[in-house]
Design an enzyme around this catalytic site. Structure first.
Site, PDB file in Angstrom:
ATOM      1  N   HIS A  17      -6.630 -83.215 -36.232  1.00  0.00           N
ATOM      2  CA  HIS A  17      -7.087 -82.030 -36.959  1.00  0.00           C
ATOM      3  C   HIS A  17      -8.042 -82.411 -38.097  1.00  0.00           C
ATOM      4  O   HIS A  17      -7.961 -83.490 -38.660  1.00  0.00           O
ATOM      5  CB  HIS A  17      -5.904 -81.319 -37.624  1.00  0.00           C
ATOM      6  CG  HIS A  17      -4.742 -81.083 -36.718  1.00  0.00           C
ATOM      7  ND1 HIS A  17      -4.742 -80.096 -35.767  1.00  0.00           N
ATOM      8  CD2 HIS A  17      -3.559 -81.717 -36.603  1.00  0.00           C
ATOM      9  CE1 HIS A  17      -3.589 -80.124 -35.110  1.00  0.00           C
ATOM     10  NE2 HIS A  17      -2.854 -81.101 -35.602  1.00  0.00           N
ATOM     11  N   HIS A  26      -1.038 -90.882 -43.869  1.00  0.00           N
ATOM     12  CA  HIS A  26      -0.544 -89.711 -44.617  1.00  0.00           C
ATOM     13  C   HIS A  26       0.229 -90.162 -45.868  1.00  0.00           C
ATOM     14  O   HIS A  26       0.056 -89.622 -46.956  1.00  0.00           O
ATOM     15  CB  HIS A  26       0.405 -88.890 -43.750  1.00  0.00           C
ATOM     16  CG  HIS A  26      -0.241 -87.805 -42.947  1.00  0.00           C
ATOM     17  ND1 HIS A  26      -1.069 -86.850 -43.487  1.00  0.00           N
ATOM     18  CD2 HIS A  26      -0.155 -87.503 -41.626  1.00  0.00           C
ATOM     19  CE1 HIS A  26      -1.465 -86.003 -42.544  1.00  0.00           C
ATOM     20  NE2 HIS A  26      -0.926 -86.379 -41.395  1.00  0.00           N
ATOM     21  N   GLU A  30       4.027 -74.848 -35.305  1.00  0.00           N
ATOM     22  CA  GLU A  30       2.794 -74.481 -34.592  1.00  0.00           C
ATOM     23  C   GLU A  30       3.105 -73.574 -33.402  1.00  0.00           C
ATOM     24  O   GLU A  30       2.372 -72.625 -33.117  1.00  0.00           O
ATOM     25  CB  GLU A  30       2.072 -75.743 -34.101  1.00  0.00           C
ATOM     26  CG  GLU A  30       1.374 -76.520 -35.197  1.00  0.00           C
ATOM     27  CD  GLU A  30       0.597 -77.716 -34.654  1.00  0.00           C
ATOM     28  OE1 GLU A  30       0.340 -77.771 -33.435  1.00  0.00           O
ATOM     29  OE2 GLU A  30       0.261 -78.604 -35.444  1.00  0.00           O
ATOM     30  N   ASP A  87      -4.278 -83.352 -42.001  1.00  0.00           N
ATOM     31  CA  ASP A  87      -4.888 -84.571 -41.481  1.00  0.00           C
ATOM     32  C   ASP A  87      -6.155 -84.992 -42.227  1.00  0.00           C
ATOM     33  O   ASP A  87      -6.500 -86.182 -42.234  1.00  0.00           O
ATOM     34  CB  ASP A  87      -5.199 -84.416 -39.989  1.00  0.00           C
ATOM     35  CG  ASP A  87      -3.978 -84.702 -39.132  1.00  0.00           C
ATOM     36  OD1 ASP A  87      -2.922 -85.041 -39.709  1.00  0.00           O
ATOM     37  OD2 ASP A  87      -4.074 -84.586 -37.904  1.00  0.00           O
ATOM     38  N   ARG A 123      -1.587 -60.792 -46.167  1.00  0.00           N
ATOM     39  CA  ARG A 123      -1.867 -62.074 -46.822  1.00  0.00           C
ATOM     40  C   ARG A 123      -1.973 -61.874 -48.336  1.00  0.00           C
ATOM     41  O   ARG A 123      -2.703 -60.991 -48.801  1.00  0.00           O
ATOM     42  CB  ARG A 123      -3.203 -62.633 -46.302  1.00  0.00           C
ATOM     43  CG  ARG A 123      -3.257 -62.813 -44.787  1.00  0.00           C
ATOM     44  CD  ARG A 123      -2.850 -64.192 -44.383  1.00  0.00           C
ATOM     45  NE  ARG A 123      -3.681 -65.184 -45.031  1.00  0.00           N
ATOM     46  CZ  ARG A 123      -4.894 -65.526 -44.606  1.00  0.00           C
ATOM     47  NH1 ARG A 123      -5.414 -64.961 -43.534  1.00  0.00           N
ATOM     48  NH2 ARG A 123      -5.583 -66.455 -45.225  1.00  0.00           N
ATOM     49  N   THR A 134      -9.254 -66.687 -54.842  1.00  0.00           N
ATOM     50  CA  THR A 134      -9.119 -66.959 -53.414  1.00  0.00           C
ATOM     51  C   THR A 134     -10.354 -67.739 -52.979  1.00  0.00           C
ATOM     52  O   THR A 134     -11.325 -67.845 -53.721  1.00  0.00           O
ATOM     53  CB  THR A 134      -8.917 -65.643 -52.618  1.00  0.00           C
ATOM     54  OG1 THR A 134      -8.703 -65.940 -51.241  1.00  0.00           O
ATOM     55  CG2 THR A 134     -10.104 -64.718 -52.761  1.00  0.00           C
TER      56      THR A 134
HETATM   57 FE   LIG Z   1      -1.017 -85.621 -39.270  1.00  0.00          FE
END
Ligand SMILES: [Fe+2]
Length: 560
Positions: A22, A139, A196, A328, A437, A518
């Protein structure tokens, strides 16, 4: 490549690259200092860079890489290493990992050839300079080695969809940047992949819209918690099991854009609660192993700010720091930091999230002139913006370097008056977003404790939720979510002097040290990055004022 004597002593120039899953991105670390980091989407204008499918995994974040080098005035020959945030040697065939992903082998093949691809992109680069850094180590390094605790060490917890063969890492960094891993949960068990799956079931885009599930959860009750607890369990050895959930048995699948029902909100609330419970137990276990007082978090799951606040409240850690680019994208930075630490560089905390492109006043003025748009240079930009906001105008705020990570933190932001309840709907309309949202507040750091409670303060990266105190609910309705919470950004006058002054000017006019903040983009598009992007966004949206560098463009005079 064996480190040379000088490299053992540190002072390395390292390019970090995230390309495989990603949010492709690049980062540059020189002498242990984070110089630059950016996602490819900000250049290519394609949200998330590419879809996270094996067929796209060969593609490198070319523009982000070139910009990182240019920003530091380096060429490929100058680099000591390129750190790539995936190690194909750790991967196994997808079916052996229990994944239904017949093309995953293609991804692994592309990763194995990354040194060649990189050398092709960067003439002069020795392919042997490319180091593979395990995905979850990248990470982990992105948070522990970028955090304020880097010189002392910290515990670290990583949770995402997947890496080579794991979905989790629990460990501890020492003061030399060396990682000890206590546990790593193997695939197919994955809290990130489960979240997900739910995202897709609810009609949202998986690997992209998980934050919408978190927002929807606020409207529900966790009445499916028993079913979820049965399927998502702690192993008792520091890991967890995630069994397939038959989502349809709990709530019907939603088509994209379809109306959700109470069942869907209840399902989101149930998964959210179970996620929080499991995270708290994983963190408590880690702390019991290390006796540590500081926890650092990364991986896509660490963008779940509701869960992060639960961790602050219940994990037992004194302090928790989350990498702002916890997804990511952050692994480009983490991979570079890990290689720097391994090479002996003394690392310093990242200077903040503003690691992307910046523009001089001259460059911005040139863009305004090219667009032949009316602009002015006010004597007091902060007061001019505050005046527009106090008069209920919407302001596009483009200042300094762009943010690394998914949150707008007052560099590429859309601002509005928080006291007008209709501004939530108004901003969601401007951006073409779903009405459930929330929009978030930025607040003067010294006033935050008067208005918000429960979450940690300061909170400069919008990675935790706070409760809005009862007396402030009615004063800032636009930024108070349906459950009485807000995902705040605290603004410190030392770190962000212009932003802090604008907030003070707004408070002087309204009594509110808070504005709506935002991201400066419209639905489905990456955040604005360049002056041209800002002008395109301004030109196509009902924004009243664009504050870009020292200049302002008013809608009333822009197009006459
Ligand atoms: Fe990851």
């Amino acid at each position: 490549m064996a480190p040379t004597e000088s490299r053992k002593a540190g002072r390395m120039k390292i390019l970090g690259v995230n390309a495989l899953f990603h949010d492709p991105s690049a980062a540059l670390v020189v002498d242990g200092v984070t110089i630059a980091a950016a996602e490819e989407e900000r250049f290519s204008r394609r949200k998330h860079g590419h879809r996270p499918v094996p067929f796209a995994a060969w593609e490198l974040p070319e523009q982000a890489i070139r910009w990182c080098l240019a920003e530091a005035g380096l060429s490929a020959e100058d680099l000591d290493a390129v750190a790539y945030s995936y190690d194909p040697a750790l991967a196994r065939p997808a079916d052996a990992m229990g994944l239904d992903d017949p093309w995953d082998g293609l991804r692994q093949t592309y990763a194995a050839h990354a040194p060649t691809f990189l050398a092709d992109l960067l003439p002069g680069l020795d392919p042997a300079a490319v180091r593979f850094v395990p995905h979850h180590v990248a990470h982990a390094a992105s948070t522990a080695l970028a955090s304020p605790y880097v010189s002392h060490g910290s515990d670290v917890l990583v949770l995402d969809g997947r890496g080579e063969c794991n979905s989790h890492l629990a460990g501890r960094y020492d003061e030399h940047g060396s990682l000890t891993t206590f546990h790593a949960q193997e695939l197919p068990h994955s809290l990130g992949l489960l979240y997900e799956d739910l995202t897709e079931h609810l009609g949202f885009l998986r690997s992209s819209d998980e934050y919408k599930v978190m927002a929807l959860a606020s409207y529900g009750k966790p009445r499916f918690i028993d079913e979820l607890t049965e399927r998502i369990r702690l192993t008792g050895q520091g890991g967890f099991l995630t069994e397939k959930v038959d989502w349809r048995s709990l709530a019907p699948r939603l088509a994209p854009g379809a109306e959700w029902t109470q069942d869907h909100a209840d399902l989101a609330a149930s998964v959210q609660l179970r996620l929080e419970e499991v995270l708290v137990e994983l963190a408590q276990r880690l702390r019991s192993q290390t006796g540590g007082s500081h926890l650092t978090l990364a991986g896509g799951v660490a963008l779940n700010c509701v869960a992060n606040t639960e961790l602050v409240e219940n994990s037992g850690y004194e302090d928790i720091w989350v990498q702002p680019a916890a997804g990511d994208a952050g692994t480009a930075l983490g991979a570079a930091l890990q290689v720097a630490a391994d090479g002996g560089d003394r690392l310093v905390p990242m200077p903040g999230a503003a690691l992307g492109r910046g523009w001089s006043d001259e460059e911005i003025e040139a863009a305004l002139c090219t667009a032949r748009i009316g602009y002015e240079r006010p004597d007091d930009l902060a007061a001019t913006v505050a005046e527009t906001l106090a008069g209920d105008g919407i302001v596009a705020w483009f200042q300094g370097r762009s943010e690394f990570g998914p949150r707008a933190l007052g560099h590429r932001s859309l601002l509005a008056h928080p006291g007008r309840p209709e501004n939530l709907e108004r901003l969601n309309d401007v951006k073409g977003r779903e009405q459930f949202r929330p929009v978030a507040p930025m607040v003067l750091a010294e006033r935050a404790a008067d208005i918000f409670e429960r979450g940690p303060l300061p909170s400069p990266y919008m990675l935790f939720v706070h409760d809005v105190t009862a007396e402030w609910h009615a004063l800032i309705p636009a930024v108070t979510h349906v459950d009485g919470t807000a995902r705040i950004q605290t603004v410190d006058a030392v770190d962000e002097p212009l932003l802090a002054r604008m907030l003070s000017e707004f408070e002087a006019r309204t009594g509110l040290p808070v504005v709506v903040n935002t991201s400066l983009n419209t639905a489905g598009r990456p955040m604005v990055d360049s002056p041209r992007d800002a002008l395109e966004c301004f030109g196509s949206s009902p924004i009243d004022l664009l504050a870009i560098g020292p200049f302002v463009v008013r809608r009333s005079g822009a197009f006459s």
